[in-house]
Structure formats: C-alpha cells, structure tokens
Design an enzyme around this catalytic site. Structure first.
Site, mmCIF file in Angstrom:
data_model
loop_
_atom_site.group_PDB
_atom_site.id
_atom_site.type_symbol
_atom_site.label_atom_id
_atom_site.label_comp_id
_atom_site.label_asym_id
_atom_site.label_seq_id
_atom_site.Cartn_x
_atom_site.Cartn_y
_atom_site.Cartn_z
ATOM 1 N N THR A 212 95.784 0.177 -4.040
ATOM 2 C CA THR A 212 96.120 1.180 -3.029
ATOM 3 C C THR A 212 94.957 2.132 -2.781
ATOM 4 O OG1 THR A 212 97.044 2.662 -4.715
ATOM 5 C CG2 THR A 212 98.575 1.145 -3.605
ATOM 6 N N ASN A 214 94.139 5.784 -2.520
ATOM 7 C CA ASN A 214 94.690 7.079 -2.923
ATOM 8 C C ASN A 214 94.053 8.149 -2.037
ATOM 9 O OD1 ASN A 214 95.533 9.390 -4.203
ATOM 10 N ND2 ASN A 214 94.996 8.715 -6.266
ATOM 11 N N GLU A 260 99.587 7.159 -1.504
ATOM 12 C CA GLU A 260 98.828 5.933 -1.705
ATOM 13 C C GLU A 260 99.289 4.879 -0.705
ATOM 14 O OE1 GLU A 260 98.213 4.789 -5.909
ATOM 15 O OE2 GLU A 260 99.545 6.471 -6.365
#
Length: 314
Positions: A212, A214, A260
């Site tokens: 992901t 962030n 995220e």
C-alpha cells in the site's frame, strides 16, 4: 488562471472585475452555482472573474483550535475553480489584524482599491468584516457609493445526501466523518479526495501481498471514518483503481491513524516520496480485528474484489 497570495500580489494595472468571496471549502455544488454565475457575468461584461478566499480558515483566528477539517486544500480549490473558468484566485492571509477590519474597510481595501469590482456575486447568507457584521444588504448599499453592483444567488441545492438537508461544507464534513463518502460525493459533484506525500510505514501490506501507499495527509484534512473504501489512487497523473484502508490497523495493535491505498493489480510500484491523491468512491466495510492473519488475508482478498468491481469503468 492567476493565483495571488495577498493584496500586494495583485497587478497594479488590474482593471474592473467580477468578484465572489468565501471560504469555498470543497467547491461543492452550491459553491459551483455562485462561482459559475460570477464567471458567466464576467464574460458578459468582458472583464475577468476573481474568487477571494482566506488562509487559514477564519474560525482558527477568531477561535483558536476550532479549525474545521478541510475538504480541499487551497491548491486543490484553485484547480477546481480553474475548471469552472475563474480567471484569478486571491488568497488573503487571515490574521488577527485582518479580522479587525470593519465591513466598510474590507470593501474599500479589497473590493474597491485593489480589485476594482464592477459586480460582486454572493449567496444570501454571506457575511464579512469584523465579527461578520457585514451582510449582503450593506454590501449592495456601499456599491451605490463605490460604483459596483451586487447579485445574490440562491445556492440551496438538495438531494439524497444527508437525508435531504441543503448541501453545505458542514454537511459534507459530517458525512465524510461518518464514512458516507457516497453522500459526500453527491454534494461535491465528485469523490472526496485526500492527498499528501507517500511515506514509509510498517510495510505489512507488502509482506501480506497487498503493498500500500501510506499517504501522509495534509494538516486539518477531512479524513473518512475508519474502514475500507473503494476509490482511486492518483500519482504523477496516473489514476489507478484502489482499495483504501483508513484506521489504526488493529490487527497489529496499531495506534497511529493512517490512510493507505493499494493500487489494484499493479506490481512493482515505487511511490515513496511522491505526491499522491486518494479519491473515495464507496464504503466497503468497517475496520475490525480478525481471529488470525489468515482470516485477515481472506477479508483483504474479498475487499480487493469488491473494490475492483466498484471502480470498474470509472
């Protein structure tokens, strides 16, 4: 579109213009009516259109600590206003000294001396000057002296969002805080967006097979309620379908609230240090702690499947 930060940035040879003033946080569909009308009238009069707004939000200066969550930072508002055809945006630094300007002084210093207003377009509830004492009637009365007109636009727009309440920035913030990003999107006329720089997190998503981005959000950003959402991640002009997680990651005893975004079906992305925008399309589920990491992985796979379906064709 020209962007000015303070009265001193306005060109000295600036001529007559059509002006509208307000915080315009989110540039939602009600705001679009007023700004759109200002642009329309400016074109009819063959003069430029100017939007005047403030930074920080006036409430933070008048009542420190009361800064509302922001639906859009100033650069995003400027982008949206440019799309509406606005010729210039003036961001006035809202200081304690500026807050003391009387309504009459505000008119002279901003509208008359600097912007040479020919027409001012506002909503019926517009307030300005010290203690928000100035109203549209006074604005129009002063126009007789300073050679400008005032046009008042009824900005009441309603729909299903918020149970039929009139669209407003306050209602939009409430819906975002409740996780109702679809309702917020109806008011905004587009998905709610948060943005910031992609930073390194715990990198658990990468370990679990769902890397992901962030996103370190900007101060005072209106962030949706904890949960999983379908939407899009935009980086360097590329818009990618995404599964978005908001919250503290209770599965791993997290404490810091993060945003995220997993770019669906994309591999090998290196986004660290880049500016990212996350658009929230639909709520998928709330945040929860699962019995095991394996159960979490099953749920994440299902989340991605739902998000892929929701963003298909978008």
């Amino acid at each position: 579109m020209q962007r000015w930060r303070g009265l001193e940035d306005i060109p000295q040879d600036w001529g007559r213009s059509v002006v509208t003033i307000g915080s315009y946080d989110g540039v939602h569909r009600g705001h679009q009516l007023i700004i759109g009308r200002a642009v329309e009238r400016a074109r009819e009069l063959s003069v430029p259109s100017v939007v005047v707004t403030f930074d920080p939000h006036p409430s933070e200066v008048v009542r420190p600590g009361s800064h509302p969550p922001l639906l859009a930072p100033h650069h995003r508002r400027a982008e949206l206003m440019a799309e509406l055809g606005v010729d210039a945006v003036l961001i006035l630094p809202f200081t304690a000294e500026f807050s003391q300007l009387s309504p009459a002084d505000f008119i002279v210093k901003v509208l008359v001396d600097k912007l040479h207003a020919r027409l001012v377009v506002e909503g019926p509830n517009f307030r300005f000057g010290h203690r928000a004492a100035g109203k549209v009637d006074f604005l129009a009365e002063m126009g007789l002296t300073y050679d400008y007109e005032v046009e008042v636009i009824d900005l009441v727009v309603t729909g299903e969002a918020g149970g039929g309440l009139p669209f407003s920035s306050t209602l939009t913030r409430r819906l975002v805080a409740d996780g109702d990003v679809e309702g917020a999107g109806e008011i905004l006329g587009r998905p709610h967006r948060v943005e910031g720089i992609v930073v390194r997190g715990a990198q658990r998503g990468r370990e679990l097979g769902f890397p992901t981005a962030n996103v370190e959000t900007l101060p005072h950003t209106a962030i949706p309620a904890d949960g999983v959402y379908a939407g899009w991640l935009t980086v360097s002009g590329e818009r990618m379908p995404a599964a978005i997680s908001v919250g503290t990651n209770p599965q791993f005893e997290g404490v810091e609230r993060t945003v995220e975004a997993y770019a669906i079906d994309r591999v090998g992305l290196d986004l660290y240090g880049l500016h990212a925008a996350v658009d929230f399309l639909a709520y998928v589920r709330g945040q929860r702690k699962f019995e095991s990491v394996d159960a979490l992985l099953v749920a994440m796979a299902e989340d991605v499947k739902k998000c892929r379906e929701l963003t298909a064709g978008g």
